[in-house]
Design an enzyme around this catalytic site. Structure first.
Site, PDB file in Angstrom:
ATOM      1  N   ASP A  53       1.018  -1.062   0.394  1.00 37.76           N
ATOM      2  CA  ASP A  53       0.039  -0.211  -0.177  1.00 37.76           C
ATOM      3  C   ASP A  53       1.194   1.592  -0.025  1.00 37.76           C
ATOM      4  O   ASP A  53       1.638   0.988   0.959  1.00 37.76           O
ATOM      5  CB  ASP A  53      -0.841  -0.361   1.053  1.00 37.76           C
TER       6      ASP A  53
ATOM      7  N   ASN B 199     -20.307   0.504  -0.638  1.00 37.41           N
ATOM      8  CA  ASN B 199     -20.225  -0.469   0.327  1.00 37.41           C
ATOM      9  C   ASN B 199     -20.014   0.419   1.253  1.00 37.41           C
ATOM     10  O   ASN B 199     -19.758   1.403   1.749  1.00 37.41           O
ATOM     11  CB  ASN B 199     -19.153  -1.078   0.660  1.00 37.41           C
TER      12      ASN B 199
ATOM     13  N   THR C 283     -16.156  -2.257  -8.936  1.00 40.12           N
ATOM     14  CA  THR C 283     -17.576  -1.714  -8.758  1.00 40.12           C
ATOM     15  C   THR C 283     -18.352  -1.649  -9.942  1.00 40.12           C
ATOM     16  O   THR C 283     -18.377  -1.711 -10.960  1.00 40.12           O
ATOM     17  CB  THR C 283     -16.775  -0.030  -8.895  1.00 40.12           C
ATOM     18  N   ASP C 284     -18.966  -1.405  -9.616  1.00 43.64           N
ATOM     19  CA  ASP C 284     -21.024  -1.331 -10.578  1.00 43.64           C
ATOM     20  C   ASP C 284     -20.841  -0.379 -11.409  1.00 43.64           C
ATOM     21  O   ASP C 284     -21.608  -0.121 -11.863  1.00 43.64           O
ATOM     22  CB  ASP C 284     -22.127  -1.759  -9.517  1.00 43.64           C
ATOM     23  N   GLU C 285     -20.131   0.523 -10.884  1.00 46.63           N
ATOM     24  CA  GLU C 285     -20.022   2.411 -11.631  1.00 46.63           C
ATOM     25  C   GLU C 285     -19.560   2.156 -12.818  1.00 46.63           C
ATOM     26  O   GLU C 285     -19.698   2.560 -13.848  1.00 46.63           O
ATOM     27  CB  GLU C 285     -19.265   3.085 -10.765  1.00 46.63           C
TER      28      GLU C 285
ATOM     29  N   LYS D 163     -11.644   2.648 -13.620  1.00 45.69           N
ATOM     30  CA  LYS D 163     -11.781   1.334 -13.705  1.00 45.69           C
ATOM     31  C   LYS D 163     -12.182   0.238 -14.679  1.00 45.69           C
ATOM     32  O   LYS D 163     -12.222  -0.427 -14.355  1.00 45.69           O
ATOM     33  CB  LYS D 163     -13.255   1.138 -12.586  1.00 45.69           C
TER      34      LYS D 163
ATOM     35  N   TYR E 104     -13.255   8.716 -12.398  1.00 48.03           N
ATOM     36  CA  TYR E 104     -12.905   6.979 -11.565  1.00 48.03           C
ATOM     37  C   TYR E 104     -13.598   5.942 -12.601  1.00 48.03           C
ATOM     38  O   TYR E 104     -12.880   5.096 -12.802  1.00 48.03           O
ATOM     39  CB  TYR E 104     -14.157   7.687 -10.202  1.00 48.03           C
TER      40      TYR E 104
END
Ligand code: NAD
Ligand code: TDX
Length: 335
Positions: free
Chosen positions: A33, A180, A123-125, A154, A150
């Site tokens: 990270d 989430n 992500t669902d986006e 993704k 964003y």
């Protein structure tokens, strides 16, 4: 089993490591990270002393560090990303670098080190937005139609992951999950922003008309879904993961929280809308249910109360981060 987790000092990655070390106590986890504004050692404090856990501070775009971190790894679980839509609107570049280029660097290392599984957390986006008042849901056949920097970054990373499977035979799986909520979510995101504002005695901030709909899932259910895919998922497949079966507009989520704090609707402040604000997300999770036996186990109302209690009891964690979130919203005019 040795697992390389990327982004494990963030919200979902840290919840994944906490869950995994407890459930599979013989497995080793390496957490790579960069500790951006969204990653904190305070988030990993409760498990950082575990003998099977190792932390490496580094950027997934740095192939040298990635090459060292991935050594001897059986599985990669890739969470690391820039994740806040509002930040992607004010500065898209780091989103492209981390989410797209960083994923490519990791994929190259996974191919050359012959990892047995590369799991990509998405992500669902990436599917864009659904109309309000519709009953439509995203599923695994929905065409990609990302609408923010964003979600575009993704979407690009999802395509790269699949391309590495087709081209180089890398054993991959992907999950595209909805919004989430739960412990360790940054106070810049909607639910924790409202909770921490209410604890501080400030009004909650609603973008636009507040009719936008998100599909909320308690973070542990997301982690359980990733576990199910890692154990039983089919190589090369994508699984959609979601929570609610009914639409709850943002304004209704705000009202639920106000009620929990014994406050009235005078504590709602309408602020300028997000540019290109997606109206509605809803996820059809029947594939993962049918094929892998997963379904959400944490009810929204009940776990919202528990999440509020967690923030009340853990201000040592979020107080230092609130200032950074406030700075962002001063900049965007949404404070
Ligand atoms: P987060 O913003 O809380 O954490 C991201 C973590 O990645 C941080 O610890 C950060 O330091 C690290 N990171 C960022 N850039 C890095 C880099 N270049 N190199 C190494 N580490 C880096 O994010 P989150 O909410 O935990 O999301 C995790 C993943 O899940 C993301 O890929 C996101 O797209 C996806 N996702 C999130 C949600 C959600 O509701 N939060 C929903 C669906 C999918
Ligand atoms: O103060 C606010 N007021 C408000 O009305 C904030 C911060 C948000 N909102 C709205 C915007 C969205 O309609 O609430 C909704 C949720 O906003 P965010 O918490 O920023 O989440 P979202 O943009 O939906 O994206 C999240 O879910 C999908 C995560 O940040 C992503 O990383 C994930 O992929």
């Amino acid at each position: 089993m040795k697992i390389l987790v990327t982004g494990g000092a963030g919200f979902i990655g840290s919840n994944f490591i906490r869950y995994w070390l407890k459930k599979y106590s013989d497995d080793e986890i390496v957490n790579l990270d960069k500790l951006t504004y969204a990653g904190h050692l305070s988030t990993t404090k409760d498990f950082s002393g575990n003998k099977n856990y190792k932390f490496i501070k580094g950027d997934i775009c740095d192939s040298k560090i990635v090459d060292q971190a991935i050594e001897g790894t059986d599985m990669v679980v890739h969470f690391a990303a820039e994740t806040h839509v509002d930040r992607s609107i004010v500065g898209p570049k780091t989103f492209i670098l981390t989410n797209f280029v960083g994923t490519q660097v990791l994929l190259d290392a996974a191919v050359s080190h012959k990892v047995k599984r590369f799991h990509h957390v998405s992500t669902d986006e990436v599917f864009g937005a659904l109309p309000l008042e519709s009953t439509e849901k995203f599923n695994e056949s929905t065409l990609y139609n990302p609408r923010s920097p964003y979600s575009a970054s993704k979407a690009g990373s999802d395509h790269l992951v699949r391309a590495y499977h087709t081209t180089y035979g890398l054993p991959i799986t992907i999950t595209n999950c909805s919004n989430n909520f739960g412990p360790y979510s940054d106070p810049e995101k909607f639910i924790p922003r409202m909770i921490t504002d209410l604890i501080d005695g400030s009004p909650v901030k609603i973008y636009g008309d507040g009719k936008h709909v998100r599909d909320w899932l308690y973070v542990e259910d997301h982690v359980r879904a990733i576990d199910a895919v890692l154990q039983k998922g089919k190589i090369g497949e994508t699984y959609l993961v979601g929570g609610l079966t009914e639409d709850i507009p943002n304004l209704e989520v705000a009202k639920k929280l106000l009620k929990l704090f014994g406050k009235d609707e005078s504590q709602i402040k309408f602020v300028p809308d997000r540019l290109g604000h997606d109206r509605r997300y809803a996820v059809d999770w029947s594939k993962i249910e049918k094929e892998l036996g997963w379904k959400p186990e944490h009810n929204f109302e009940e776990w919202l109360v528990k999440t509020v209690n967690w923030y009340k009891e853990n201000d040592w964690w979020w107080k230092p981060l609130k200032e950074e979130a406030d700075k962002l919203y001063e900049r965007t005019g949404q404070k």
